[in-house]
Design an enzyme around this catalytic site. Structure first.
Site, PDB file in Angstrom:
ATOM      1  N   LYS A 177      -6.353   7.987  -4.259  1.00  9.25           N
ATOM      2  CA  LYS A 177      -7.782   8.137  -3.953  1.00  9.25           C
ATOM      3  C   LYS A 177      -8.234   6.872  -3.210  1.00  9.25           C
ATOM      4  CE  LYS A 177     -11.508   6.664  -5.508  1.00  9.25           C
ATOM      5  NZ  LYS A 177     -12.173   6.432  -4.209  1.00  9.25           N
ATOM      6  N   GLU A 253      -5.059  -4.989  -9.623  1.00 11.76           N
ATOM      7  CA  GLU A 253      -5.268  -6.134  -8.711  1.00 11.76           C
ATOM      8  C   GLU A 253      -6.781  -6.260  -8.572  1.00 11.76           C
ATOM      9  OE1 GLU A 253      -2.921  -7.946  -7.747  1.00 11.76           O
ATOM     10  OE2 GLU A 253      -1.106  -6.734  -7.710  1.00 11.76           O
ATOM     11  N   ARG A 281     -10.811 -14.709   7.347  1.00 13.20           N
ATOM     12  CA  ARG A 281     -10.103 -13.459   7.641  1.00 13.20           C
ATOM     13  C   ARG A 281     -10.942 -12.292   7.131  1.00 13.20           C
ATOM     14  NH1 ARG A 281      -4.838 -11.138   5.372  1.00 13.20           N
ATOM     15  NH2 ARG A 281      -5.329 -12.454   3.592  1.00 13.20           N
ATOM     16  N   CYS A 287      -9.730 -10.531  -1.483  1.00 12.61           N
ATOM     17  CA  CYS A 287      -9.797 -11.070  -2.840  1.00 12.61           C
ATOM     18  C   CYS A 287      -9.066 -12.406  -2.954  1.00 12.61           C
ATOM     19  CB  CYS A 287      -9.265 -10.057  -3.832  1.00 12.61           C
ATOM     20  SG  CYS A 287      -7.686  -9.420  -3.336  1.00 12.61           S
ATOM     21  N   GLU A 384     -17.665 -13.701  -6.488  1.00 16.18           N
ATOM     22  CA  GLU A 384     -16.917 -13.552  -5.244  1.00 16.18           C
ATOM     23  C   GLU A 384     -17.924 -13.370  -4.107  1.00 16.18           C
ATOM     24  OE1 GLU A 384     -14.199 -10.292  -5.843  1.00 16.18           O
ATOM     25  OE2 GLU A 384     -12.615 -11.368  -4.828  1.00 16.18           O
TER      26      GLU A 384
END
Ligand code: ADP
Length: 483
Positions: A177, A253, A281, A287, A384
């Protein structure tokens, strides 16, 4: 749709059939806001059909010699390689990254297929010395079974090939998915897999705008023996919980908060190049992007000045513009997050050295930014950023750097720059992350085990370890040897 992408499908692949649905959802180009295509909005029932197909295909695929599976994977790789330009154009259209980065991602995605096509042949068991004269022992490796993969939008091809090639090489079948932001690359990969002769049901790709329902269908089904997920820690926690009911194997991950430590004894040019490569980038949307740049006080001013020169050379623009080096962010939430983190940091005393504002190229573009005077307690150092913002924290001693770097629930990537080998080694050992770049801002490849510790995840992808994730070890004991 863009002329170069019309050969790729907008239908899903289940059991070798192309599946459409009246209910669809749109896919947009983040650079222009234009609609690229509509794709099927599949639901939990459709997900179960995909599991049926993967389950039916499993015994025959698992029974094939690894060498035969390898040939199929290599044909898939050859077709992907031949279509590099069309895939890169498609990726830039739906994801936004500059074309040069998109082309590199197609090649990078292909390296996993190449690696696992070979590595699948080396799924060795062991012979084990016996404990008594009447028995003999060996272990064999067998595929775990039907797998499910849920993938993100920031690497629309590589995150799929990394998971699918390791699963297929091991003899597993899989239901993928993809992200609702980037389903077109996934469907393009499905077409090339069919053309390469991947048998019906071995690879199924289902698109949906209702990730929660489809995720629930994939995680609650006892026939699915493994889930592999790349995405946010919050969603990873939901899926981890959902997989508990059927005790699935898991590869997660998840998010990161990568520290990049620049010591006084760093090579300045190398440190600036490494920071630029890691930070900017994909417009800062990976991540493993440096999220907190820790700079020692002796090199601080020089480093910030040199980084400013490099950042101001970046060119913001649509990914298809040949000289663009920073494309749009993926969606309005991404832009809002960047703006609010900057506003919070500046309200608490941080200073903008360059950038700091949305860019004029369109609603999803943001000017490459450096912000200094960041403190570890600020939101910009805890969350993040996922945008083109270099956030700089000053530190004094090696011990301070390690303490600040490890003061996070995340543990995916970290980086350090130092010409002192003993220091580099010592700090690398002390950093609580699954990956450490020493004098290097880029380290993802097919041969190195990729993955995090702490709340950045479970398991490893790529490398020898990546194949293991799709294999069970079976212990065989033969008795009666003395009779
Ligand atoms: P990001 O913030 O990078 O988009 P997400 O974790 O939200 O990361 O998304 C990664 C993948 O997880 C996407 O394919 C998305 O559709 C999927 N996803 C999001 N929420 C859920 C959920 N509740 N269950 C299953 N999959 C989900």
């Amino acid at each position: 749709m863009n002329a170069q992408t019309t050969t790729f499908p907008t239908a899903c692949l289940i059991g070798g059939e192309w599946v459409t649905k009246d209910k669809t959802f749109p896919v947009f180009d983040p650079a222009t806001g234009n609609k690229l295509a509509d794709v099927p909005d599949l639901d939990a029932t459709d997900a179960r059909r995909a599991i049926d197909a993967a389950h039916a295909a499993f015994p025959a695929w698992a029974a094939q010699p690894a060498k035969e599976r390898s040939k199929v994977l290599k044909r898939w790789l050859a077709l992907i390689t031949a279509e590099t330009e069309a895939l890169a154009q498609l990726m830039t259209a739906e994801q936004g990254k500059p074309l040069a980065e998109a082309r590199s991602e197609v090649a990078y995605g292909g390296t996993f297929i190449e690696w696992f096509a070979e590595e699948g042949k080396r799924a060795y068991g062991h012979t084990i010395p016996t404990t008594n004269t009447a028995t003999r022992y060996i272990t064999i490796k067998q595929p775990v079974g039907v797998c499910a993969a849920i993938t993100p939008w920031n690497f629309p091809i590589a995150m799929i090939t990394r998971k699918v090639s390791s699963a297929l090489a091991a003899g597993c079948t899989i239901v993928v998915k993809p992200s609702e932001e980037t389903p077109l690359c996934a469907l393009a990969l499905a077409k090339l897999a069919v053309d390469a002769g991947v048998p019906p049901g071995v690879l199924n790709i289902i698109t949906t705008n209702d990730a929660a329902s489809v995720g629930e269908a994939l995680t609650s089904d006892s026939r699915v023996r493994k889930l592999t997920f790349t995405g946010s820690t919050d969603v990873g926690k939901i899926l981890y919980r959902q997989c508990a009911g059927t005790i699935k194997k898991l590869t997660l991950e998840l998010g990161g908060n990568a520290p990049m430590i620049i010591f006084d004894d760093a090579d300045l040019k190398e440190a600036v190049e490494g920071t630029m490569a890691s930070k900017f980038r994909n417009a800062g949307q990976t991540c493993v992007c440096a999220n907190r740049i820790l700079v020692q006080s002796g090199i601080y001013d020089e480093f910030v000045a040199a980084l400013k020169v490099a950042v101001e050379k970046l060119t913001v623009g649509p990914g298809r513009q040949p000289d663009a080096t920073v494309g749009p962010l993926i969606n309005a939430d991404g832009i809002e997050k960047v703006k609010s983190l900057i506003a919070d940091a500046t309200s608490k005393g941080a200073k903008i050295v360059t950038g700091g504002t949305p860019a004029p190229q369109g609603p999803l573009f943001f000017t490459p930014t450096i912000i200094t005077g960041v403190e570890p307690a600020m939101a910009i150092a805890k969350d993040e950023i996922f945008g083109p913002v270099a956030s700089i924290i000053r530190f004094e001693t090696e011990a301070d750097a390690i303490r600040i770097a490890n003061d996070t629930p995340y543990g995916l990537a970290s980086y350090l720059f130092s010409q002192n080998l003993a220091r580099a080694w010592r700090v690398a050992e002390a950093l609580e992350t699954g990956l450490v770049g020493m004098n290097s801002g880029l380290f993802s490849n097919e041969v190195g085990p990729f993955g995090g510790v702490k709340q950045s995840g479970l398991g490893r992808e790529g490398a020898q370890e990546g194949l293991e994730e799709y294999l069970e070890t079976k212990f065989l004991c033969l008795g009666g040897m003395n009779s």
